[in-house]
Design a protein around this motif. Structure first.
Motif, PDB file in Angstrom:
ATOM      1  N   VAL A  48       6.302  13.142   5.823  1.00  0.00           N
ATOM      2  CA  VAL A  48       5.819  11.941   5.470  1.00  0.00           C
ATOM      3  C   VAL A  48       4.229  12.021   5.020  1.00  0.00           C
ATOM      4  O   VAL A  48       3.862  11.699   4.021  1.00  0.00           O
ATOM      5  N   ILE A  49       3.267  12.429   6.076  1.00  0.00           N
ATOM      6  CA  ILE A  49       1.952  12.757   5.651  1.00  0.00           C
ATOM      7  C   ILE A  49       1.811  13.780   4.456  1.00  0.00           C
ATOM      8  O   ILE A  49       1.053  13.384   3.456  1.00  0.00           O
ATOM      9  N   ARG A  50       2.551  14.673   4.297  1.00  0.00           N
ATOM     10  CA  ARG A  50       2.600  15.630   3.084  1.00  0.00           C
ATOM     11  C   ARG A  50       2.724  15.222   1.852  1.00  0.00           C
ATOM     12  O   ARG A  50       2.245  15.186   0.865  1.00  0.00           O
ATOM     13  N   LEU A  51       3.866  14.290   1.785  1.00  0.00           N
ATOM     14  CA  LEU A  51       4.177  13.458   0.797  1.00  0.00           C
ATOM     15  C   LEU A  51       3.386  12.559   0.159  1.00  0.00           C
ATOM     16  O   LEU A  51       3.033  12.431  -0.926  1.00  0.00           O
ATOM     17  N   LEU A  52       2.482  11.752   1.114  1.00  0.00           N
ATOM     18  CA  LEU A  52       1.761  10.767   0.744  1.00  0.00           C
ATOM     19  C   LEU A  52       0.553  11.485   0.138  1.00  0.00           C
ATOM     20  O   LEU A  52      -0.063  10.969  -0.793  1.00  0.00           O
ATOM     21  N   MET A  79       0.858  -1.176  -0.025  1.00  0.00           N
ATOM     22  CA  MET A  79       0.100  -0.164  -0.165  1.00  0.00           C
ATOM     23  C   MET A  79       1.048   1.275  -0.005  1.00  0.00           C
ATOM     24  O   MET A  79       0.758   2.302  -0.704  1.00  0.00           O
ATOM     25  N   ILE A  80       1.996   1.256   0.997  1.00  0.00           N
ATOM     26  CA  ILE A  80       2.761   2.400   0.989  1.00  0.00           C
ATOM     27  C   ILE A  80       4.162   1.820   0.758  1.00  0.00           C
ATOM     28  O   ILE A  80       4.729   1.062   1.576  1.00  0.00           O
ATOM     29  N   ARG A  81       4.984   2.651  -0.352  1.00  0.00           N
ATOM     30  CA  ARG A  81       6.433   2.073  -0.256  1.00  0.00           C
ATOM     31  C   ARG A  81       7.089   3.477  -0.325  1.00  0.00           C
ATOM     32  O   ARG A  81       6.795   4.095  -1.353  1.00  0.00           O
ATOM     33  N   GLY A 134      14.534   9.889  -4.598  1.00  0.00           N
ATOM     34  CA  GLY A 134      14.047   8.794  -4.176  1.00  0.00           C
ATOM     35  C   GLY A 134      12.455   8.454  -4.814  1.00  0.00           C
ATOM     36  O   GLY A 134      12.108   9.349  -5.859  1.00  0.00           O
ATOM     37  N   ARG A 135      11.787   7.413  -4.339  1.00  0.00           N
ATOM     38  CA  ARG A 135      10.521   7.191  -4.892  1.00  0.00           C
ATOM     39  C   ARG A 135       9.283   6.688  -3.724  1.00  0.00           C
ATOM     40  O   ARG A 135       9.967   6.201  -2.948  1.00  0.00           O
ATOM     41  N   ILE A 136       8.287   7.269  -4.087  1.00  0.00           N
ATOM     42  CA  ILE A 136       7.123   6.653  -3.075  1.00  0.00           C
ATOM     43  C   ILE A 136       6.121   6.203  -4.325  1.00  0.00           C
ATOM     44  O   ILE A 136       5.696   6.682  -4.963  1.00  0.00           O
ATOM     45  N   ARG A 155      -8.906  10.416  -3.818  1.00  0.00           N
ATOM     46  CA  ARG A 155     -10.211   9.730  -3.527  1.00  0.00           C
ATOM     47  C   ARG A 155      -9.890   8.291  -2.638  1.00  0.00           C
ATOM     48  O   ARG A 155     -10.693   7.862  -2.030  1.00  0.00           O
ATOM     49  N   ASP A 156      -8.785   7.834  -2.986  1.00  0.00           N
ATOM     50  CA  ASP A 156      -8.223   6.674  -2.457  1.00  0.00           C
ATOM     51  C   ASP A 156      -7.864   6.816  -0.954  1.00  0.00           C
ATOM     52  O   ASP A 156      -7.276   5.850  -0.181  1.00  0.00           O
ATOM     53  N   LEU A 157      -7.558   8.054  -0.580  1.00  0.00           N
ATOM     54  CA  LEU A 157      -7.027   8.598   0.755  1.00  0.00           C
ATOM     55  C   LEU A 157      -8.020   9.278   1.735  1.00  0.00           C
ATOM     56  O   LEU A 157      -9.022  10.040   1.239  1.00  0.00           O
ATOM     57  N   GLY A 158      -8.147   8.861   2.957  1.00  0.00           N
ATOM     58  CA  GLY A 158      -9.070   9.580   4.069  1.00  0.00           C
ATOM     59  C   GLY A 158      -7.905  10.234   4.675  1.00  0.00           C
ATOM     60  O   GLY A 158      -6.703   9.729   5.224  1.00  0.00           O
ATOM     61  N   VAL A 159      -8.214  11.262   5.378  1.00  0.00           N
ATOM     62  CA  VAL A 159      -7.420  11.984   6.274  1.00  0.00           C
ATOM     63  C   VAL A 159      -7.984  12.610   7.555  1.00  0.00           C
ATOM     64  O   VAL A 159      -9.039  13.148   7.250  1.00  0.00           O
ATOM     65  N   VAL A 160      -7.494  12.386   8.546  1.00  0.00           N
ATOM     66  CA  VAL A 160      -7.977  13.110   9.981  1.00  0.00           C
ATOM     67  C   VAL A 160      -6.963  13.834  10.580  1.00  0.00           C
ATOM     68  O   VAL A 160      -5.787  13.453  10.680  1.00  0.00           O
TER      69      VAL A 160
END
Length: 320
Positions: A45-49, A1-3, A58-60, A80-85
């Motif tokens: 990390v959150i902002r990059l995601l 899911m995250i790399r 590098g690569r995400i 749309r595939d991400l939810g943020v709180v």
């Protein structure tokens, strides 16, 4: 899911990168805590995601998308595939709880019939069915955060990012919120929660990823907030404690004005087998040893409290 693959993120006019060679893999369906002091790189990390920032190198990859190559017009589809709180809820103050949650679906173009079905079910999931017609200011902090979680998961995202979701809440409410995130994770949603709440991490154990100065310094399944202390080998501890003492506690702790008296030459001379010269030499040796055991206090040596303070250091980055 995250790399993350050797990810570096550097901001202009900064002494060091916010992220420095980060490698990370979070599979689908996992719940992980992202911990670290302020300034460690959690918010980056959150902002990059979210693709609010681009990597320097590098690569995400997120949900199969390479964020280093994604085009600007594709970013809304990614989100749309991400939810943020967030820590500060970010609710619409003039809309009811129902409308706050439904707003996301309206923006995505969801049919009204589906909105009427999904929103009540989502409010029931977070325990707010009876409050759907209230305004945000009529709710407690914990209830407002539940609304924010409902808004984040109503579109059934594959990944839920929680950025300090318990930062403004009391301990009891914080536990309820994280347990709610756990139930959402059990339904198949991947959850990454950035936090500095050590009590929550220690009580509700999950994978712990620790950042320090932009680097991953610990990645531990079912971990605690702080890394465990290294265990001492019992055999080594026993051998150390078995060594004969070189001085009594009284002599080591003595102050300069409280030195213990040394036996006199005349008393040593009275012992069988010692002549006067040997006794005098023995007395001198004991006096020298006693003086060596007395701790010196001068301006060059720090007091114990100052020494402890000089050895302490902390570092941290929180917030969006």
């Amino acid at each position: 899911m995250i790399r993350f693959e050797n990810v570096v993120k550097a901001y202009p006019r900064t002494a060091r990168p916010a992220l420095d060679g980060v490698d990370l893999n979070i599979p689908q369906g996992q719940f992980a805590y992202l911990v670290g002091a302020s300034g460690s790189g959690k918010s980056t990390v959150i902002r990059l995601l979210l693709r609010e920032e681009r990597v320097t190198s590098g690569r995400i990859q997120v949900a199969g998308r390479d964020l280093s190559r994604i085009r600007r017009r594709e970013i809304p589809r990614l989100r749309r595939d991400l939810g943020v709180v967030f820590q500060d809820f970010r609710l619409l103050p003039d809309k009811t709880i129902y409308d706050n949650v439904a707003y996301v679906m309206h923006v995505l173009g969801t049919r009204p019939k589906q909105v009427r079905e999904v929103v009540p079910a989502t409010l029931e999931l977070v325990g707010l069915s009876a409050m759907s017609r209230r305004l945000p200011h009529e709710l407690s902090g914990g209830e407002q955060q539940r609304v924010a979680i409902a808004r984040a998961v109503v579109k059934k995202p594959r990944l839920l990012l929680a950025d300090e979701p318990t930062g403004n809440l009391d301990p009891g409410t914080s536990r309820e919120i994280v347990r709610l995130l756990g139930r959402i994770n059990e339904s198949g949603t991947t959850v990454l929660m950035a936090t500095h709440d050590d009590s929550i991490v220690n009580e509700l154990r999950r994978r712990v990823i620790e950042l320090d100065a932009g680097r991953v310094v610990r990645d531990e399944a079912d971990g605690a907030y702080f890394a465990p202390r290294p265990q001492v080998d019992p055999a080594v501890a026993h051998s150390t404690s078995a060594e004969p003492p070189t001085a009594t506690a009284e002599s080591v702790n003595a102050s300069p004005g409280d030195a213990q008296p040394v036996e006199s030459t005349s008393r040593l001379g009275a012992q069988p087998g010692l002549d006067g010269g040997a006794a005098h030499q023995g007395a001198q040796r004991q006096a020298t040893a006693a003086r060596a055991l007395i701790p010196r206090r001068d301006s060059a040596q720090p007091e114990p409290q100052a020494a402890r303070a000089a050895g302490a250091a902390t570092a941290t980055e929180v917030g969006r």
